[in-house]
Write a protein that holds these residues in place. Structure first.
Motif, PDB file in Angstrom:
ATOM      1  N   SER A   1      -7.416  -1.121  -4.412  1.00 38.30           N
ATOM      2  CA  SER A   1      -8.421  -1.661  -5.332  1.00 38.30           C
ATOM      3  C   SER A   1      -8.227  -3.158  -5.499  1.00 38.30           C
TER       4      SER A   1
ATOM      5  N   SER B   1      -6.736  -7.447   6.859  1.00 39.16           N
ATOM      6  CA  SER B   1      -7.003  -6.585   5.716  1.00 39.16           C
ATOM      7  C   SER B   1      -8.007  -7.220   4.751  1.00 39.16           C
TER       8      SER B   1
ATOM      9  N   TYR C   1       0.820  -1.214   0.000  1.00 43.54           N
ATOM     10  CA  TYR C   1       0.000   0.000   0.000  1.00 43.54           C
ATOM     11  C   TYR C   1       0.857   1.268   0.000  1.00 43.54           C
TER      12      TYR C   1
ATOM     13  N   GLU D   1      -6.767   2.235   1.672  1.00 41.78           N
ATOM     14  CA  GLU D   1      -7.518   1.327   0.813  1.00 41.78           C
ATOM     15  C   GLU D   1      -6.724   1.000  -0.437  1.00 41.78           C
TER      16      GLU D   1
ATOM     17  N   GLU E   1     -12.913  -0.958  -3.301  1.00 46.43           N
ATOM     18  CA  GLU E   1     -11.838  -0.373  -2.503  1.00 46.43           C
ATOM     19  C   GLU E   1     -11.902  -1.032  -1.125  1.00 46.43           C
ATOM     20  N   SER E   2     -10.882  -1.794  -0.775  1.00 47.54           N
ATOM     21  CA  SER E   2     -10.888  -2.553   0.481  1.00 47.54           C
ATOM     22  C   SER E   2      -9.800  -2.066   1.424  1.00 47.54           C
ATOM     23  N   ASP E   3     -10.075  -2.222   2.712  1.00 47.85           N
ATOM     24  CA  ASP E   3      -9.197  -1.675   3.746  1.00 47.85           C
ATOM     25  C   ASP E   3      -7.889  -2.448   3.894  1.00 47.85           C
TER      26      ASP E   3
ATOM     27  N   ARG F   1      -6.454   1.186  10.696  1.00 43.28           N
ATOM     28  CA  ARG F   1      -6.688   1.231   9.252  1.00 43.28           C
ATOM     29  C   ARG F   1      -5.667   2.178   8.632  1.00 43.28           C
TER      30      ARG F   1
ATOM     31  N   VAL G   1      -7.951  -6.903   1.607  1.00 45.18           N
ATOM     32  CA  VAL G   1      -7.361  -7.010   0.275  1.00 45.18           C
ATOM     33  C   VAL G   1      -6.908  -8.435  -0.046  1.00 45.18           C
TER      34      VAL G   1
END
Length: 383
Positions: free
Chosen positions: A201, A149, A129, A199, A176-178, A196, A151
């Motif tokens: 994709s 997460s 990230y 985010e 869009e995921s944390d 957190r 993702v």
């Protein structure tokens, strides 16, 4: 005949992910924890997890281009399964570090991958990230101790299934995921402090939720309104090249601008600059707006329903030189999910008359299907 669709996949493996789990170390972050785990005889299973994810893709070898890292960070797994690959990064030290992960991700995404696969845990997700471009599609192969997460796929095999789904041309939503992580030191004391970080994709299973049952026409009208709202929200001061078709016409209608249904229009600052432009006029216009500057011009196009053509059918104004001047990253494809479903899992098609450009456009592309709603679609050249 449609050429075989190809997908360019990046792969990064954190060889030490999950090493502290089996011996109750609650994670693998930090060189001291890694050393303690290795001294206690901990097994490294991240490469095995990555191999499990990729095994079911062996029947698709001709459709896959892998971009990865040398040795245990990816190449060894791909080599063992018989995949061809390009290694663009090799760590200097035998034991890899978070900095190696970050450098590897940078090198891989610079090659323009359709999706980046990474095997690790929440610490790896944080590393990815921290350096990955905002719109880069990613998917985690769970291999760590901490998997908070959003993702990550639910299992290594599930990660492989998602790639297979994309290769088959099935609709795959983009969410869009944390990116989450916890304080490992506190966790070892029995305290869970999750944080957190942002985010990324990720592709996700497509879900259809309809609150009110209504006819197709009314439903399509609402969807077109949502697509228009999304495009309008994204626009800043770019020059918009508005392609032909009813979906694009609906966007211009929402803007309050007259549309050339079977032509190409130029719009900027909610104003019609020129309607029904020729190829020459279009090329001159996009060339004046610093074509190499990201975000200076956007092409808004839809596909021919039932056929799936993006270029080469009814929009010859969008010539190879025009498309190159605009740039692949500045193309916004808009379509309803109903129109995409009508393709029956066939890819979107490009037939620009320039085979080199057709191959450059092949792979995958995001399609705007509603307000804050996109799906991933394969794109194939026509031969």
């Amino acid at each position: 005949m449609t050429a075989v669709n190809r997908l360019t996949v990046g792969l990064v493996v954190n060889p030490y992910a999950g090493i502290g789990g089996a011996i109750a170390l609650k994670g693998s972050d930090g060189a001291d924890i890694r050393e303690k785990a290795l001294n206690a005889g901990a097994e490294r299973k991240a490469m095995q997890r990555a191999e499990t994810a990729l095994q079911l893709l062996q029947n698709y070898q001709e459709q896959l281009n892998f971009v990865t890292c040398g040795g245990e960070m990816g190449a060894n797994v791909l080599k063992s399964l018989g995949f061809s690959y390009q290694a663009v990064f090799t760590p200097n030290a035998q034991e890899t570090s978070p900095e190696d992960t970050k450098q590897a991700v940078k090198a891989i995404v610079d090659k323009g991958v359709d999706i980046l696969l990474f095997a690790g845990g929440d610490g790896t997700a944080r590393d990815v990230y921290s350096v990955v471009p905002e719109k880069q599609l990613v998917l985690g192969i769970p291999a760590g101790v901490k998997i908070h997460s959003g993702v990550y796929a639910i299992s290594p095999t599930a990660a492989g299934r998602v790639i297979e789904k994309i290769l088959k041309g099935e609709l795959s939503s983009i969410h869009e995921s944390d990116v989450m992580d916890i304080d490992e030191s506190a966790f070892r004391e029995g305290i869970v402090k999750a944080r957190r970080f942002g985010e990324m994709s990720v592709p996700a299973e497509l879900e259809y939720v309809q609150a009110v049952k209504m006819g197709g026409k009314e439903s399509d009208e609402l969807v077109l309104d949502d697509i228009a709202a999304e495009v309008i929200e994204r626009v800043d001061d770019e020059l918009l090249v508005m392609g032909s078709g009813s979906t694009v016409a609906a966007i211009m209608d929402e803007m309050g601008i007259e549309n050339t249904l079977l032509g190409v229009d130029l719009v900027q600052d909610d104003t019609l600059i020129k309607s029904d432009v020729t190829e020459k006029e279009l090329f001159e216009a996009v060339s004046k707006v610093s074509p190499n500057a990201s975000g200076s011009v956007k092409l808004v196009i839809t596909l021919i329903g039932g056929q799936g053509h993006l270029f080469g059918r009814g929009n010859q104004q969008l010539s190879p030189r025009v498309i190159r001047a605009i740039g692949k990253d500045n193309i916004w494809v808009v379509a309803t999910k109903t129109k995409l479903q009508s393709l029956n899992n066939q890819p979107l098609r490009v037939d620009t008359g320039d085979s080199e450009l057709d191959n450059e456009l092949s792979g995958t592309i995001r399609v705007i299907t509603g307000y804050h709603d996109e799906v991933l679609m394969p794109v194939a050249a026509v031969s």
